[in-house]
Motif scaffolding. Structure first.
Motif, mmCIF file in Angstrom:
data_model
loop_
_atom_site.group_PDB
_atom_site.id
_atom_site.type_symbol
_atom_site.label_atom_id
_atom_site.label_comp_id
_atom_site.label_asym_id
_atom_site.label_seq_id
_atom_site.Cartn_x
_atom_site.Cartn_y
_atom_site.Cartn_z
ATOM 1 N N GLY A 18 0.758 -1.235 0.000
ATOM 2 C CA GLY A 18 0.000 0.000 0.000
ATOM 3 C C GLY A 18 0.794 1.294 0.000
ATOM 4 O O GLY A 18 0.527 2.195 -0.804
ATOM 5 N N PRO A 19 1.791 1.455 0.865
ATOM 6 C CA PRO A 19 2.492 2.738 0.965
ATOM 7 C C PRO A 19 3.146 3.207 -0.329
ATOM 8 O O PRO A 19 3.286 4.413 -0.532
ATOM 9 C CB PRO A 19 3.545 2.465 2.057
ATOM 10 N N HIS A 20 3.580 2.277 -1.213
ATOM 11 C CA HIS A 20 4.249 2.692 -2.447
ATOM 12 C C HIS A 20 3.494 2.251 -3.701
ATOM 13 O O HIS A 20 4.009 2.371 -4.804
ATOM 14 C CB HIS A 20 5.685 2.137 -2.493
ATOM 15 N N LEU A 21 2.249 1.767 -3.552
ATOM 16 C CA LEU A 21 1.481 1.300 -4.706
ATOM 17 C C LEU A 21 0.982 2.499 -5.514
ATOM 18 O O LEU A 21 0.343 3.404 -4.979
ATOM 19 C CB LEU A 21 0.298 0.453 -4.234
ATOM 20 N N GLN A 22 1.267 2.469 -6.821
ATOM 21 C CA GLN A 22 0.865 3.570 -7.693
ATOM 22 C C GLN A 22 -0.245 3.172 -8.673
ATOM 23 O O GLN A 22 -0.997 4.033 -9.121
ATOM 24 C CB GLN A 22 2.074 4.090 -8.479
ATOM 25 N N SER A 23 -0.322 1.907 -9.016
ATOM 26 C CA SER A 23 -1.337 1.439 -9.959
ATOM 27 C C SER A 23 -1.982 0.179 -9.404
ATOM 28 O O SER A 23 -1.298 -0.803 -9.124
ATOM 29 C CB SER A 23 -0.709 1.162 -11.331
ATOM 30 N N LEU A 24 -3.303 0.212 -9.262
ATOM 31 C CA LEU A 24 -4.045 -0.899 -8.670
ATOM 32 C C LEU A 24 -5.244 -1.232 -9.545
ATOM 33 O O LEU A 24 -6.021 -0.355 -9.914
ATOM 34 C CB LEU A 24 -4.518 -0.530 -7.263
ATOM 35 N N SER A 25 -5.381 -2.515 -9.887
ATOM 36 C CA SER A 25 -6.517 -2.972 -10.670
ATOM 37 C C SER A 25 -7.281 -4.049 -9.908
ATOM 38 O O SER A 25 -6.700 -5.049 -9.493
ATOM 39 C CB SER A 25 -6.056 -3.535 -12.025
ATOM 40 N N LEU A 26 -8.581 -3.797 -9.715
ATOM 41 C CA LEU A 26 -9.488 -4.796 -9.152
ATOM 42 C C LEU A 26 -10.467 -5.253 -10.221
ATOM 43 O O LEU A 26 -11.485 -5.872 -9.923
ATOM 44 C CB LEU A 26 -10.272 -4.203 -7.963
ATOM 45 N N GLY A 27 -10.176 -4.931 -11.471
ATOM 46 C CA GLY A 27 -11.077 -5.131 -12.595
ATOM 47 C C GLY A 27 -11.682 -6.514 -12.680
ATOM 48 O O GLY A 27 -10.973 -7.519 -12.613
ATOM 49 N N GLY A 28 -13.012 -6.563 -12.825
ATOM 50 C CA GLY A 28 -13.709 -7.826 -13.004
ATOM 51 C C GLY A 28 -13.998 -8.582 -11.727
ATOM 52 O O GLY A 28 -14.649 -9.633 -11.768
ATOM 53 N N GLY A 29 -13.540 -8.071 -10.598
ATOM 54 C CA GLY A 29 -13.748 -8.768 -9.336
ATOM 55 C C GLY A 29 -15.051 -8.362 -8.661
ATOM 56 O O GLY A 29 -15.761 -7.474 -9.120
ATOM 57 N N SER A 30 -15.330 -9.045 -7.556
ATOM 58 C CA SER A 30 -16.540 -8.742 -6.779
ATOM 59 C C SER A 30 -16.184 -8.536 -5.311
ATOM 60 O O SER A 30 -16.701 -9.237 -4.426
ATOM 61 C CB SER A 30 -17.562 -9.881 -6.923
ATOM 62 N N PRO A 31 -15.319 -7.584 -5.026
ATOM 63 C CA PRO A 31 -14.930 -7.342 -3.631
ATOM 64 C C PRO A 31 -16.044 -6.639 -2.875
ATOM 65 O O PRO A 31 -16.941 -6.028 -3.474
ATOM 66 C CB PRO A 31 -13.698 -6.436 -3.772
ATOM 67 N N THR A 32 -16.012 -6.711 -1.557
ATOM 68 C CA THR A 32 -16.988 -6.000 -0.746
ATOM 69 C C THR A 32 -16.608 -4.523 -0.671
ATOM 70 O O THR A 32 -15.447 -4.153 -0.867
ATOM 71 C CB THR A 32 -17.055 -6.584 0.673
ATOM 72 N N GLU A 33 -17.597 -3.685 -0.386
ATOM 73 C CA GLU A 33 -17.337 -2.257 -0.278
ATOM 74 C C GLU A 33 -16.341 -1.974 0.851
ATOM 75 O O GLU A 33 -15.399 -1.189 0.685
ATOM 76 C CB GLU A 33 -18.638 -1.507 -0.025
ATOM 77 N N ALA A 34 -16.551 -2.606 1.997
ATOM 78 C CA ALA A 34 -15.716 -2.333 3.163
ATOM 79 C C ALA A 34 -14.257 -2.690 2.914
ATOM 80 O O ALA A 34 -13.347 -1.898 3.219
ATOM 81 C CB ALA A 34 -16.247 -3.107 4.372
ATOM 82 N N SER A 35 -14.009 -3.868 2.358
ATOM 83 C CA SER A 35 -12.623 -4.301 2.143
ATOM 84 C C SER A 35 -11.946 -3.464 1.064
ATOM 85 O O SER A 35 -10.752 -3.163 1.153
ATOM 86 C CB SER A 35 -12.572 -5.781 1.769
ATOM 87 N N SER A 36 -12.709 -3.037 0.043
ATOM 88 C CA SER A 36 -12.138 -2.233 -1.031
ATOM 89 C C SER A 36 -11.779 -0.836 -0.541
ATOM 90 O O SER A 36 -10.714 -0.302 -0.866
ATOM 91 C CB SER A 36 -13.111 -2.133 -2.205
ATOM 92 N N VAL A 37 -12.669 -0.238 0.245
ATOM 93 C CA VAL A 37 -12.391 1.091 0.793
ATOM 94 C C VAL A 37 -11.194 1.035 1.737
ATOM 95 O O VAL A 37 -10.335 1.931 1.725
ATOM 96 C CB VAL A 37 -13.632 1.645 1.519
#
Length: 218
Positions: A113-132
């Motif tokens: 997390g601290p150095h992540l610049q590009s993140l893709s969750l594309g096509g997944g079904s994560p929960t709102e809480a965990s994604s936020v």
């Protein structure tokens, strides 16, 4: 009068070209393999030979390579290793509301997390809480891909709480690209709440997105 050399003299023999391609391919493969090792093991590998040293150096430089991480308990150790190397571009696949997905998202937020610049969750079904929670753990994000993540927008209450929206806005203050393509039911309220959390946004994708509008009182 200058004489022209035969064309075959100007080009190396085919066997030489094949050897060069083979060496280049082997070096790329070695670099790819070493990129999965922890930093300490990469340093050890660099002592094997000059070729291994160069491959290890290349692996250390490949921080902008995108890594596809499947949701699995086996991915947890790999995430920790990638975090030690400062990897900044990842894609998470097969996300859902399971405990394994929750653990992977937590691990990504903690180690990458601290150095992540590009993140893709594309096509997944994560929960709102965990994604936020993951977004809050990635304050350096420049690119965020939520394409096809319908589970985040079905309720229409994403970032409805002002305190949460303010925290997300702080985390996404440097976001430049947002991908919301392929969403089935994106309410205008959710869209406005999310987009307002990215004041530095430069590129937005809404391709094949079904955006619904709620009419206010007459």
């Amino acid at each position: 009068m200058a004489e022209s050399l035969p064309l075959e003299w100007l080009s190396p023999p085919r066997s030489v070209l094949e050897d060069v391609r083979s060496i280049s391919s082997s070096r790329r493969m070695l670099t790819y393999i070493l990129s999965f090792l922890p930093l300490s093991d990469q340093k050890e590998a660099s002592l094997v030979s000059w070729a291994w040293y160069r491959a290890a150096q290349n692996a250390l430089r490949e921080t902008d390579v995108r890594y596809n991480i499947p949701v699995s308990s086996a991915s947890l150790s790999a995430i920790k290793s990638l975090g030690l190397r400062g990897i900044c571009c990842i894609s998470l696949t097969n996300l859902d509301g399971s405990l394994a997905s929750h653990q992977v998202l937590q691990s990504v937020a903690y180690h990458l997390g601290p150095h992540l610049q590009s993140l893709s969750l594309g096509g997944g079904s994560p929960t709102e809480a965990s994604s936020v929670a993951l977004i809050l753990g990635c304050p350096a994000l420049c690119v965020l891909d939520l394409s096809g993540c319908n589970s985040l927008f079905t309720s229409g209450t994403l970032l409805a709480q002002p305190e949460m929206a303010q925290s997300v806005q702080q985390a996404l203050s440097g976001l430049r690209e947002l991908n919301l393509a392929g969403l089935r039911d994106l309410a205008d309220l959710s869209f406005n709440q999310l987009s307002s959390c990215a004041p530095s946004l430069e590129r937005l994708s809404l391709a094949y997105c079904h955006l619904t509008f709620e009419l206010g009182p007459a």
